[in-house]
Design an enzyme around this catalytic site. Sequence first.
Site, PDB file in Angstrom:
ATOM      1  N   HIS A   9      17.187  -0.162   5.903  1.00  0.00           N
ATOM      2  CA  HIS A   9      16.509  -0.260   7.206  1.00  0.00           C
ATOM      3  C   HIS A   9      17.548  -0.308   8.335  1.00  0.00           C
ATOM      4  CE1 HIS A   9      13.229  -2.407   4.712  1.00  0.00           C
ATOM      5  NE2 HIS A   9      12.701  -1.267   5.084  1.00  0.00           N
ATOM      6  N   LYS A  68      -0.197  -5.278   1.715  1.00  0.00           N
ATOM      7  CA  LYS A  68       0.872  -5.858   0.894  1.00  0.00           C
ATOM      8  C   LYS A  68       0.827  -7.376   0.917  1.00  0.00           C
ATOM      9  CE  LYS A  68       4.656  -2.551   1.013  1.00  0.00           C
ATOM     10  NZ  LYS A  68       5.949  -2.238   1.632  1.00  0.00           N
ATOM     11  N   ARG A  90      13.336   8.206   2.171  1.00  0.00           N
ATOM     12  CA  ARG A  90      14.358   7.996   1.149  1.00  0.00           C
ATOM     13  C   ARG A  90      14.365   9.132   0.142  1.00  0.00           C
ATOM     14  NH1 ARG A  90      12.353   2.505  -0.906  1.00  0.00           N
ATOM     15  NH2 ARG A  90      10.449   3.587  -0.304  1.00  0.00           N
ATOM     16  N   SER A 139      12.655  -3.057  -0.862  1.00  0.00           N
ATOM     17  CA  SER A 139      12.558  -4.517  -0.737  1.00  0.00           C
ATOM     18  C   SER A 139      12.118  -5.136  -2.065  1.00  0.00           C
ATOM     19  CB  SER A 139      11.574  -4.876   0.378  1.00  0.00           C
ATOM     20  OG  SER A 139      12.020  -4.307   1.589  1.00  0.00           O
TER      21      SER A 139
END
Length: 176
Positions: free
Chosen positions: A25, A49, A98, A136
């Site tokens: 990030h 989430k 990504r 993460s």
Amino acid sequence: MSEKENRKMKSAIYPGSFDPLTYGHINIINRGRKIFDRVVVAVAGNMSKNTTFTIDERADIIKELFRGVKGVEVVSFRGLLVNYMSRRGIRTILRGLRTFSDFEYEFQMAMGNKKLAQEVETLFMITEGEYSYISSSIIKEIVALGGSARGMVPPLVEKKLREKLRAERAAVKRGR
Ligand code: COA
């Protein structure tokens, strides 16, 4: 800052759950700063989430890491991203890509946001190779299982994560 001033400055919003923030990030934020006058890092609440850190904890960590850094503002928001952007007069969303597998989800989000607000554009930056494998969740798993996340997250993030996981474990023990 007024909406008019906001528009004059080239601002982009970089939204995410940041649970927690990683060097991947940070890579996007720092590269974004070279293009925009200001990158507004926007920590999202009310997502599907289940997050490890609360919205305030996630934002506080990023604020601490970017304290004094010119061109970076850290905020949190709830509800639709485009509504928050409209309140702030920001029209550009910055996102990192990504791997190819990110594309479908990002495509849906970009199109969804466009449908909700025609004036909003999403710009993608390819996450630099060495960070493209980081997520993460992976970091949380590594730290939870006793591994080191050095090189993946700043030391402050790793420290906060360890404290959080320790507190969670203690709470589970107490509840037994
Ligand atoms: N480097 C490393 N990892 C990265 C990364 C990068 N550059 N970019 C993303 N990731 C990882 C994150 O760590 C995260 O990993 P995890 O799934 O293991 O937690 C994952 O990729 C995705 O995280 P993030 O970039 O934070 O995005 P998100 O999918 O959690 O966030 C929001 C999505 C918050 C932007 C989106 O849900 C939103 O806008 N919500 C507001 C409500 C709304 O407007 N909804 C309608 C949208 S059309």
